[in-house]
Design an enzyme around this catalytic site. Structure first.
Site, PDB file in Angstrom:
ATOM      1  N   GLU A  50      14.987   4.182  24.943  1.00 58.86           N
ATOM      2  CA  GLU A  50      14.557   5.491  24.444  1.00 58.86           C
ATOM      3  C   GLU A  50      13.117   5.491  23.926  1.00 58.86           C
ATOM      4  OE1 GLU A  50      16.612   8.486  24.272  1.00 58.86           O
ATOM      5  OE2 GLU A  50      17.703   7.319  25.767  1.00 58.86           O
ATOM      6  N   HIS A 102      18.301   9.085  17.286  1.00 60.03           N
ATOM      7  CA  HIS A 102      17.224   8.095  17.356  1.00 60.03           C
ATOM      8  C   HIS A 102      16.921   7.585  15.951  1.00 60.03           C
ATOM      9  CE1 HIS A 102      15.673  10.147  21.250  1.00 60.03           C
ATOM     10  NE2 HIS A 102      16.334   9.062  21.565  1.00 60.03           N
ATOM     11  N   CYS A 115       8.778  13.278  16.780  1.00 64.58           N
ATOM     12  CA  CYS A 115       9.206  13.348  18.183  1.00 64.58           C
ATOM     13  C   CYS A 115       8.042  13.715  19.091  1.00 64.58           C
ATOM     14  CB  CYS A 115      10.315  14.386  18.352  1.00 64.58           C
ATOM     15  SG  CYS A 115      11.920  13.900  17.701  1.00 64.58           S
TER      16      CYS A 115
END
Length: 445
Positions: A174, A250, A368
Site C-alpha cells: 500500500e 492504513h 493521504c
C-alpha cells in the site's frame, strides 16, 4: 550535504466521484453515491499546496491517472468505440465502470514507497510503485504511477525506479501510507518504520476479522530489499488488528512521524511497547513518542476527524507545523487535544487546518494526499522543475481546473462519453503544463 523533505501532492482528477469502492474505509462507504464536486476537490488540494509553498516548504504536484480507464475495460472484454465500451460497461457491469473511473490516485501516499539516498546503500533515491492489490480500482494504477514518477524524477544518476511487486495477495503493498522515515535531521541516515497488517504466508498470526489487512510483512520486506536498506535501520511493526476492524485501513490513519517525533494512538500497533523499544534502540533513544490514549481520543474519533492523517512539517526554526483537516477544528475533543499539544513540551507548536472536505468525504486527509521525498540539493535540482509549485504554476493550474472540471458529478455521469473527452483534453494539456511528455496511453496512439 543539506537535505529537505519535499511533499508531492496528488492533483485530484476530473472524475472525482463517490462510488464507495474502498471497503474498510468508513468515509468512503458512508458517502457512496452522493454527488461530488471535482472542481472544488482539485481547488481544495491546490490551496493546501499553495499555502505550504508560501510557508517556505518545497511542494510538488503529481498528475492524476487517465480516467475512465478504457484500456482496462477493453481487457475485461468490452469492445467497440470508446463510447460503446462505456455504454456496455454501464449496462452490464456498472461496478467495473465505477472502478475504472475512480480518481483515487489523488491519494499519493499510496502511490509508492520512497527511500532516501541517505539510507540506501547505493546512495540513490528509490521508488517502488505500490501494487495496491487489495482493491481492484487501485490495483490498475501502478503502471501509470511508474510513468508519472519517472517523468518527475527523471535523472538516473540520482533516482532508481523499481517495478511494483507482483500483484498477488501475499505481497499486498500500500505504499508510503504504511511507511515512515524517522531521523535526527533529514541529511542523516534514518530509520524506516514499515507498518503491516498481516503475514501473507502465515494465517495463524493475528489478523483483523471484519475488514481486510491490506499490507503484508512480505511486501514490506521486499521493498526494503529493493531499496537496499540496511537491516539494522528497518523496524517492522504490525498494525493492531482491532483498530483495522474499527476503520484504520492504513497506518497513516492512526500514526504520523517526522524526524525525531512519532505521534500515535495507544492502540496503533500490536505489542506496542515492544515496537517502542525497537524504535528507541534503532534511534539511539533520540525518538520522542507522543502517545494519545484511548481514554482521551477514541479510535472512532480519530478515524472520523483524521487527526493522525496529518502532516508534520519541520520548519527552519527547529519546530514543527501540524497540518490537519478542518474536521479536527470542529470536533471539540480533538480541538482541545491539539490546543494542549502545541503548548506541551514537544516540537509541534503550530496547527494549520485545511478544508479538504471533498477528499475527506471519500476517505482521505492531508497525509493521504502527499508523497514525501527526502532530497539533497543536487537531487532537488534534478527534479522536473515544472512539477514544483510556484505562484505562477498555482495560478496556471487553478485556471486549468476552472476550465476543464465539472462542478458536479454523479455515478450515473461516468458513462457519459463527453466526460471521457473532457478528461483526456484536460490531461493532455496538463502534461504540457507539467512538462511530463506522453505519460498516458491515449497520448501514444
Amino acid at each position: 550535504m543539506k537535505a529537505i523533505e519535499a511533499n508531492f501532492d496528488g492533483l485530484v482528477g476530473p472524475t472525482h466521484n463517490y462510488a464507495g469502492l474502498s471497503t474498510g474505509n468508513i468515509a468512503s462507504t458512508q458517502n457512496k453515491q452522493q454527488s461530488s464536486n471535482p472542481r472544488q476537490a482539485a481547488l481544495q488540494g491546490l490551496a493546501k499546496m499553495k499555502a505550504l509553498h508560501e510557508m517556505g516548504f518545497v511542494q510538488g504536484v503529481l498528475a492524476p491517472q487517465a480516467r475512465p480507464d478504457i484500456d482496462t475495460l477493453r481487457r475485461l472484454g468490452f469492445s467497440g468505440t470508446d463510447a460503446r465500451v462505456l455504454e456496455a460497461a454501464a449496462r452490464q457491469a456498472p461496478e467495473l465502470l465505477s472502478a475504472c473511473c475512480s480518481a483515487s490516485s489523488m491519494w499519493t501516499a499510496n502511490a509508492a514507497t520512497v527511500s532516501s539516498s541517505f539510507d540506501a546503500l547505493d546512495g540513490k533515491v528509490h521508488f517502488t510503485p505500490a501494487n495496491l492489490v487489495s482493491k481492484f480500482h487501485r490495483s490498475i494504477e501502478h503502471n501509470s504511477t511508474a510513468c508519472i514518477l519517472k517523468a518527475v524524477f527523471n535523472d538516473e544518476q540520482y533516482f532508481q525506479h523499481h517495478p511494483a511487486l507482483p500483484g498477488v495477495d501475499v505481497l499486498g503493498d500500500e505504499g508510503a501510507a504504511n511507511h515512515t522515515r524517522l531521523c535526527s535531521d533529514y541529511q542523516q541516515p534514518g530509520i524506516s518504520l514499515f507498518a503491516f497488517g498481516r503475514y501473507g504466508f502465515d494465517e495463524t498470526r493475528p489478523a483483523p476479522g471484519r475488514y481486510p489487512a491490506r499490507q503484508t510483512i512480505e511486501a514490506s520486506r521486499a521493498v526494503a530489499r529493493q531499496h537496499r536498506l540496511k537491516e539494522e535501520s528497518v523496524v517492522y511493526a504490525q498494525q493492531n488488528p482491532d483498530v483495522i476492524d474499527r476503520g484504520v485501513f492504513h497506518n497513516d490513519v492512526i500514526a504520523v512521524g517526522n524526524q525525531h517525533v512519532l505521534l500515535c494512538h495507544e492502540k496503533a500497533f500490536l505489542e506496542q511497547v515492544n515496537v517502542y523499544k525497537q524504535l528507541q534502540k534503532a534511534t539511539a533513544d533520540q525518538l520522542q513518542i507522543i502517545e494519545v490514549p484511548e481514554s482521551r481520543i477514541r479510535v472512532e474519533t480519530a478515524v472520523q476527524t483524521y487527526l493522525f492523517n496529518s502532516q508534520l512539517l519541520s520548519r527552519d526554526d527547529g519546530n514543527m507545523t501540524m497540518v490537519v483537516p478542518s474536521e479536527c477544528e470542529t470536533n471539540p475533543i480533538v480541538a482541545n487535544y491539539l490546543r494542549e499539544l502545541v503548548n506541551s513540551d514537544n516540537p509541534i507548536d503550530q496547527v494549520m487546518a485545511f478544508d479538504l472536505r471533498q477528499s475527506m468525504n471519500n476517505g482521505g486527509g492531508p497525509a493521504c494526499l502527499r508523497l514525501r521525498v527526502v532530497l539533497n540539493e543536487q537531487e532537488l535540482q534534478a527534479v522536473n522543475p515544472h512539477c514544483l509549485i510556484t505562484d505562477a504554476l498555482y495560478s496556471q493550474l487553478t485556471q486549468w481546473v476552472q476550465s476543464h472540471y465539472r462542478d458536479q458529478l454523479k455515478e450515473s455521469d461516468l458513462a457519459d462519453p463527453n466526460l471521457l473527452a473532457e478528461s483526456r483534453e484536460a490531461l493532455d494539456q496538463l502534461t504540457q503544463i507539467l512538462g511530463l511528455g506522453s505519460v498516458y496511453s491515449f497520448q501514444k496512439r
